[in-house]
Write an enzyme that holds these catalytic residues in place. Sequence first.
Site, PDB file in Angstrom:
ATOM      1  N   GLU A   1      -6.536  -7.862  -0.591  1.00 42.84           N
ATOM      2  CA  GLU A   1      -6.899  -7.783   0.660  1.00 42.84           C
ATOM      3  C   GLU A   1      -8.252  -7.481   0.857  1.00 42.84           C
ATOM      4  O   GLU A   1      -8.648  -6.410   0.160  1.00 42.84           O
ATOM      5  CB  GLU A   1      -6.159  -6.960   1.483  1.00 42.84           C
ATOM      6  CG  GLU A   1      -4.405  -7.165   1.749  1.00 42.84           C
ATOM      7  CD  GLU A   1      -4.011  -6.140   2.650  1.00 42.84           C
ATOM      8  OE1 GLU A   1      -4.625  -5.222   3.375  1.00 42.84           O
ATOM      9  OE2 GLU A   1      -2.660  -5.657   2.476  1.00 42.84           O
TER      10      GLU A   1
ATOM     11  N   GLU B   1       0.890  -1.492  -0.046  1.00 41.38           N
ATOM     12  CA  GLU B   1      -0.171   0.017  -0.034  1.00 41.38           C
ATOM     13  C   GLU B   1       1.058   1.318  -0.149  1.00 41.38           C
ATOM     14  O   GLU B   1       1.031   1.889   1.010  1.00 41.38           O
ATOM     15  CB  GLU B   1      -0.974   0.163   1.089  1.00 41.38           C
ATOM     16  CG  GLU B   1      -2.138  -1.195   0.964  1.00 41.38           C
ATOM     17  CD  GLU B   1      -3.063  -1.241   2.258  1.00 41.38           C
ATOM     18  OE1 GLU B   1      -2.800  -0.370   3.257  1.00 41.38           O
ATOM     19  OE2 GLU B   1      -3.993  -1.571   2.161  1.00 41.38           O
TER      20      GLU B   1
END
Length: 670
Positions: free
Chosen positions: A313, A156
Amino acid sequence: MTHPLTALNQRLGGIGYGGDYNPEQWSREVWREDVRLMREAGVNLVTVGVFSWSRVQPRPGAYDWELLDEVLDLLHAHGIAVDLATPTAAPPPWFTKLHPDALPVTASGTRLAHGSRQVFCPSSPAYAEAADAVVTALAKRYADHPAVALWHVHNEWGNHNALCYCDTSAAAFRTWLRDRYTTLDALNSAWGTDFWSQRYGDWDEIDPPRDTTAFRNPGQELDYRRFSSDALLTRHHAETALLRRLAPGIPVTTNLMGTLEKKADGYAFAPACDLVSVDHYLTAADPDGHIDLALNADLARGMAGGAPWLLMEHSTSAVNWQPVNVAKHPGELRRNSLTHLARGADGIMFFQWRQSTAGAEKWHSAMLPHAGTDSRIWREVSALGAELSALSEVTGTRVQGDVALLFDWPNWWALELQARPSDRLRYLDVVRDWYAALWALNLTCDLVPPGADLTPYRAVVAPNLYLLADQDAANLDGYVRQGGHLAVGCFSGVADTQDRVRPGGYPGALRDVLGLRVDEYLPLRPGQSALLDDGTLAHDWAERVEPRGCSAVLRFADTPDGGPAAGGPAVTRHAHGRGSARYVATRPSAPTLRELMRTLADEAGVRPVAPEGVEAVRRTGPQGSYLFLVNHTADDVTVPVRGTGLLDAKVTDTGALVPAGGVVVVREHE
Ligand code: GAL
């Protein structure tokens, strides 16, 4: 050529299923139980090593591969492929002690401390050197390991540290600006520095837009956003180049964050990956979380250029980072996962495999919860694994949106800078309103940037285009002239890419295509509404619209309740070339916006396939056409469709029975 994700699916024998696996937290006995249970749940892919830097490199220059060697071998022996992560999102404590200057600094000048993750300045040369070293060592070590099926770069990008205001960042910003502008005159003009005596006479006078007395310079702020996203992208490119050179043949991805991440421009990162993967988490307080999920899945597909993508995710149940972390209802995990699949995901992964008992995320749900296998979550996780395996045939099929929704990070940055006409126009709020209207009508849309090729779409909607490049405006004009149908939201077309207002009346670059001119924006006060002549109330915004070829579809009521633009057009339609362009000069209520989208879709000839309340998305490919139906209502619904039900779906002559809260997949017949 086979798409890298499809090739991965072939290797996995179907849809990717699994999650982040952090074995550092557990003993060897637990690892053995993990692989056994992974098999039981149908897991075929796990992400390993995301936060393993302090284990694999416990000291500068000293590597210890024992743990990763053993875990990778164990996974491979059990037929589980590995998405091996570079550990660069969490530098170890020794790195910070050696390089305190690499710690990020906030806009107010506070240097942050170690003790969490992503505690580094994206422009730090010391960080770059250390990250490159560990990536090099990792790639060399595992380039030929048979378990490694995918590289997961970082984690991320920019989630916690995108905007750093330290002196190193300042120097890097100046270099970036010199590349962009070449001359100080060009920069001064772009930033409008003649106002408030901000004219720069030397590059060294320029700093990041740190906290100051009053409004910061908007051009400087906007460029700082661009620079900061680029600084992260530079790191992404560096890691990717190392992996491709040292471990060729293994595809590279990074988990992008869609609308969860304002600071990193997802459209810039996506082409720098072999396959696109994204994370998505529901906001528990949002009753329409499933619509945000669909929006983000459509954005993932947009970033992937229409190709399949990987859901890297999501959560099996509650997260741990919201004020109140609500557990998912029974069946919600399945519904969420299959909705991602419907919208083009070819892999369904979670954070994380086994719920931690220590550390910052022990209250975050996982595939294997604290309670163990005798739990609702485990039963749902295992059932989903079996269902995904039964759906393997959909891999590689694609979703083609009927509608394009224009989404743009720089526009998001610019719209929300300081000192705008109203701080109530928040980009995601506006985008979500428009998306929700399309979603309710079951109009499948791709989220794409304003410069995208729009020819595949029957209709294009732009909830907001405050910042609009000339060539992107020309793209929209060309689309409409050639027969496309466009709808644009308020406060659009105004500013160029430097946030400089186009003179001569709003909406600037869109005046011709929309066939109108606005001489003044008339924002509404908080709580104030404007009555429209369909009897509904609009909020936040009004404009004095002067038609120049367009006609009014809706007007602000010609009474005091009509607000500051009473009697004037609120929604317009302009016949332009062979197409049409609508303008929405306010923020209408949900029913009005939905009606507007319905009319647009009718004119564009787009027909939804299922009734409202049942989300319907079609994936097609050489192997067939698959209709996914997700019932969000409390009643069973029969949807007229001909075909064979996959999973346990019942499809009869009258159609597919979609149980309340359930999901049905139909392989369609002619
Ligand atoms: C993501 C992150 C994961 C985990 C997860 C929890 O943002 O990539 O490592 O923290 O959130 O929801």
